[in-house]
Design a protein around this motif. Structure first.
Motif, PDB file in Angstrom:
ATOM      1  N   VAL A  10       8.175  11.553  -5.761  1.00 44.97           N
ATOM      2  CA  VAL A  10       6.860  12.201  -5.874  1.00 44.97           C
ATOM      3  C   VAL A  10       6.514  12.435  -7.343  1.00 44.97           C
ATOM      4  N   PHE A  11       7.479  12.916  -8.117  1.00 45.13           N
ATOM      5  CA  PHE A  11       7.262  13.107  -9.552  1.00 45.13           C
ATOM      6  C   PHE A  11       6.842  11.806 -10.232  1.00 45.13           C
ATOM      7  N   LEU A  12       7.571  10.722  -9.926  1.00 44.19           N
ATOM      8  CA  LEU A  12       7.298   9.451 -10.576  1.00 44.19           C
ATOM      9  C   LEU A  12       5.954   8.867 -10.149  1.00 44.19           C
ATOM     10  N   PHE A  13       5.646   8.967  -8.857  1.00 43.82           N
ATOM     11  CA  PHE A  13       4.360   8.483  -8.357  1.00 43.82           C
ATOM     12  C   PHE A  13       3.208   9.199  -9.050  1.00 43.82           C
ATOM     13  N   SER A  14       3.300  10.515  -9.138  1.00 43.86           N
ATOM     14  CA  SER A  14       2.205  11.288  -9.734  1.00 43.86           C
ATOM     15  C   SER A  14       2.129  11.075 -11.243  1.00 43.86           C
ATOM     16  N   LEU A  15       3.279  10.839 -11.899  1.00 43.84           N
ATOM     17  CA  LEU A  15       3.270  10.536 -13.326  1.00 43.84           C
ATOM     18  C   LEU A  15       2.482   9.252 -13.600  1.00 43.84           C
ATOM     19  N   ALA A  16       2.794   8.194 -12.847  1.00 41.89           N
ATOM     20  CA  ALA A  16       2.090   6.926 -13.028  1.00 41.89           C
ATOM     21  C   ALA A  16       0.626   7.047 -12.636  1.00 41.89           C
ATOM     22  N   MET A  17       0.326   7.827 -11.602  1.00 40.69           N
ATOM     23  CA  MET A  17      -1.044   7.997 -11.152  1.00 40.69           C
ATOM     24  C   MET A  17      -1.908   8.652 -12.237  1.00 40.69           C
ATOM     25  N   ILE A  18      -1.389   9.714 -12.848  1.00 39.07           N
ATOM     26  CA  ILE A  18      -2.134  10.399 -13.909  1.00 39.07           C
ATOM     27  C   ILE A  18      -2.281   9.489 -15.126  1.00 39.07           C
ATOM     28  N   ASN A  19      -1.218   8.770 -15.440  1.00 47.55           N
ATOM     29  CA  ASN A  19      -1.243   7.832 -16.560  1.00 47.55           C
ATOM     30  C   ASN A  19      -2.408   6.850 -16.422  1.00 47.55           C
ATOM     31  N   THR A 131      12.621   0.278  -3.552  1.00 38.53           N
ATOM     32  CA  THR A 131      11.614   1.104  -2.881  1.00 38.53           C
ATOM     33  C   THR A 131      11.076   2.178  -3.811  1.00 38.53           C
ATOM     34  N   VAL A 132      11.973   2.887  -4.508  1.00 37.44           N
ATOM     35  CA  VAL A 132      11.527   3.987  -5.366  1.00 37.44           C
ATOM     36  C   VAL A 132      10.768   3.461  -6.583  1.00 37.44           C
ATOM     37  N   THR A 133      11.215   2.327  -7.130  1.00 37.91           N
ATOM     38  CA  THR A 133      10.467   1.736  -8.233  1.00 37.91           C
ATOM     39  C   THR A 133       9.076   1.329  -7.775  1.00 37.91           C
ATOM     40  N   ALA A 134       8.973   0.825  -6.539  1.00 38.37           N
ATOM     41  CA  ALA A 134       7.660   0.471  -5.994  1.00 38.37           C
ATOM     42  C   ALA A 134       6.784   1.707  -5.831  1.00 38.37           C
ATOM     43  N   VAL A 135       7.379   2.822  -5.390  1.00 40.73           N
ATOM     44  CA  VAL A 135       6.624   4.075  -5.270  1.00 40.73           C
ATOM     45  C   VAL A 135       6.122   4.505  -6.644  1.00 40.73           C
ATOM     46  N   PHE A 136       7.004   4.457  -7.642  1.00 38.95           N
ATOM     47  CA  PHE A 136       6.627   4.800  -9.012  1.00 38.95           C
ATOM     48  C   PHE A 136       5.470   3.923  -9.484  1.00 38.95           C
ATOM     49  N   ASN A 137       5.626   2.628  -9.350  1.00 40.47           N
ATOM     50  CA  ASN A 137       4.592   1.720  -9.844  1.00 40.47           C
ATOM     51  C   ASN A 137       3.301   1.802  -9.042  1.00 40.47           C
ATOM     52  N   SER A 138       3.403   2.119  -7.749  1.00 42.49           N
ATOM     53  CA  SER A 138       2.185   2.200  -6.936  1.00 42.49           C
ATOM     54  C   SER A 138       1.278   3.332  -7.390  1.00 42.49           C
ATOM     55  N   ALA A 275      -3.359  -2.081  -2.823  1.00 36.33           N
ATOM     56  CA  ALA A 275      -2.188  -2.434  -3.631  1.00 36.33           C
ATOM     57  C   ALA A 275      -1.087  -1.388  -3.504  1.00 36.33           C
ATOM     58  N   VAL A 276      -1.462  -0.108  -3.376  1.00 36.61           N
ATOM     59  CA  VAL A 276      -0.470   0.962  -3.232  1.00 36.61           C
ATOM     60  C   VAL A 276       0.400   0.712  -2.000  1.00 36.61           C
ATOM     61  N   VAL A 277      -0.238   0.456  -0.872  1.00 38.45           N
ATOM     62  CA  VAL A 277       0.474   0.275   0.402  1.00 38.45           C
ATOM     63  C   VAL A 277       1.335  -0.983   0.361  1.00 38.45           C
ATOM     64  N   LEU A 278       0.751  -2.099  -0.070  1.00 37.69           N
ATOM     65  CA  LEU A 278       1.466  -3.371  -0.063  1.00 37.69           C
ATOM     66  C   LEU A 278       2.600  -3.394  -1.078  1.00 37.69           C
ATOM     67  N   CYS A 279       2.418  -2.716  -2.204  1.00 43.02           N
ATOM     68  CA  CYS A 279       3.469  -2.657  -3.226  1.00 43.02           C
ATOM     69  C   CYS A 279       4.713  -1.957  -2.686  1.00 43.02           C
ATOM     70  N   ILE A 280       4.527  -0.806  -2.035  1.00 38.78           N
ATOM     71  CA  ILE A 280       5.664  -0.068  -1.470  1.00 38.78           C
ATOM     72  C   ILE A 280       6.327  -0.882  -0.367  1.00 38.78           C
ATOM     73  N   ALA A 281       5.521  -1.544   0.474  1.00 36.57           N
ATOM     74  CA  ALA A 281       6.070  -2.356   1.560  1.00 36.57           C
ATOM     75  C   ALA A 281       6.920  -3.501   1.013  1.00 36.57           C
TER      76      ALA A 281
END
Length: 435
Positions: A10-19, A131-138, A275-281
């Motif tokens: 969650v931390f990583l996802f929100s970090l990339a999202m704000i970025n 999976t977690v890297t995909a969450v981060f990047n998504s 892209a968010v959904v497909l990236c994590i998948a």
């Protein structure tokens, strides 16, 4: 992913999202800014690209600092700097002050990917890494998806200046949570002993037999491995398209497709959300594929990378899209492909990197490679538009690079990043060294 380490995702996802919210804010407000400061397509291209100049310049020094001082301290400083710079963009009174704000923002944002890679290496068992890297990047795609709608409405209602102030303010909320709750798994009190043991016992697996910890090689030695260069070139071919979309897509929709500001925001948001959904998948699929095909150190994640880049190359069809619906479909596939490529390429770096002590610097180098291409994308596109009067060749260039990137991924990332001089040596004791 079970247990409390999910909060790290969650931390990583929100970090990339704000970025990426802060990055795309300029693209959303491009039309009123260009009108207020009397900027041409070429001028906007340089302004779009400007934050990448300082971003790329600071990446490797920041990666070294993260390896030395840790992700919490350096990551916090970075988001403080970029959030303040984003908010102050709203006070710009000239092209020079706009440019200065974007340069400072880029310098701050250079912490994001090296911090993400370091946190994933420290916190996430190797079998969950894709999976977690995909969450981060998504998060990089969730940010534009949300921002395209919200900031478009803000620009239309309260003006472009306030949209930057609001976008910058979000980062300070994240920073507070980061300092209150984040730490290494060895240190935090909110983690159970059992989960802590699971993380520490299974987080290695980075291109070294048996997951035995080895000493950091340093960047100079890693640069002698073709795999690191292959990862950087793959990243570059991919990031070119990412920045083409991030900087010019709203303008393309408004100028060539004649959509209103609000409608262009919606049409921009849909592909990013997909892209968010497909990236994590696809990240989860790559983890499943590797557990049945030799493990992470086999490097077979490169095959999924090549597939994702071929999917993304459907950007070649954008000039032939006859309707908005077709354009949205093509854009969704393209963004899903490049989102997946980025996360999988970052995962492959961790898969093939023997030492956790090299993660920050190796990731920084790969991201620099990507952003040298990304730096060119807004500028090249500006000149293409000025020379041809359309965006068609801009999309064609991006598609050709994606196909080239797929070939590079398959041919240059086939071995762990072990310098030749030490390939035959036994595992070394962990002793951090400078690059």
């Amino acid at each position: 992913m079970p247990y409390r380490r999910a909060w790290i995702a969650v931390f990583l996802f929100s970090l990339a999202m704000i970025n990426y919210m802060d990055r795309i804010a300029l693209s959303i407000a491009a039309k009123p800014i260009a009108e207020e400061f009397n900027l041409s397509a070429v001028g906007m291209g340089y302004l779009f690209s400007s934050f990448i100049w300082s971003y790329a310049l600071f990446l490797i020094p920041v990666g070294l600092l993260i390896d030395r001082y840790g992700a919490k301290r350096i990551g916090g400083i970075g988001i403080l700097v970029w959030s303040a710079a984003t908010a102050l963009t709203g006070a710009a009174m000239s092209f020079a002050s706009l440019l200065a704000a974007r340069l400072v923002m880029g310098a701050g944002e250079s912490v994001s990917n090296p911090v993400g890679a370091k946190v994933i290496r420290e916190w996430i068992p190797s079998q969950e890494r894709g999976t977690v890297t995909a969450v981060f990047n998504s998060g990089s795609y969730a940010g534009p998806a949300i921002c395209s709608i919200v900031l478009a409405m803000l620009v239309a209602s309260v003006g472009w200046r306030w949209s930057f102030v609001i976008a910058g303010g979000v980062g300070f909320v994240w920073l507070l949570a980061w300092y209150l709750f984040y730490g290494k798994p060895e240190e935090v009190k909110w983690l159970s002993d059992q989960e802590r043991k699971t993380i520490l016992d299974s987080r290695s697996g980075g291109g070294n037999a048996g997951g035995v910890a080895v000493a950091a090689y340093g960047l100079k030695r890693l640069l002698k491995t073709p795999t690191l260069w292959g990862l950087a070139l793959t990243q570059g071919c991919n990031v070119y398209t990412q920045y083409l979309f991030l900087t010019w897509l709203p303008s393309y929709l408004q100028q060539e497709r004649h959509l209103t500001l609000e409608k262009s925001g919606l049409v921009t948001a849909i592909p990013y959300a997909a892209a968010v959904v497909l990236c994590i998948a696809l990240g989860k699929l790559s983890d499943w594929y590797l557990t049945r095909g030799g493990g992470v150190s086999s490097g077979k994640r490169r095959n999924v990378i090549a597939f994702a880049m071929v999917v993304a190359s459907c950007i070649l069809l954008v000039p032939f899209a006859g309707s908005t619906v077709t354009l949205v479909l093509i854009s969704s596939l393209t963004l899903a492909g490049i989102a997946s490529t980025t996360s999988l390429n970052f995962s492959l770096l961790n898969d093939l990197l023997p030492s956790a002590g090299d993660v920050g610097r190796a990731m920084a180098f790969v991201v620099v490679g990507g952003n040298l291409f990304g730096m060119a994308a807004p500028i090249v596109t500006g000149y293409v538009i000025e020379a041809t009067g359309s965006y068609s060749w801009a999309f064609m260039i991006a598609g050709i690079l994606l196909v080239a990137g797929a070939v590079i991924a398959l041919t240059m990332t086939r071995k762990p990043m072990v310098p030749r001089a030490v390939e035959s040596e036994p595992h070394l004791e962990m002793s951090p060294q400078k690059a």
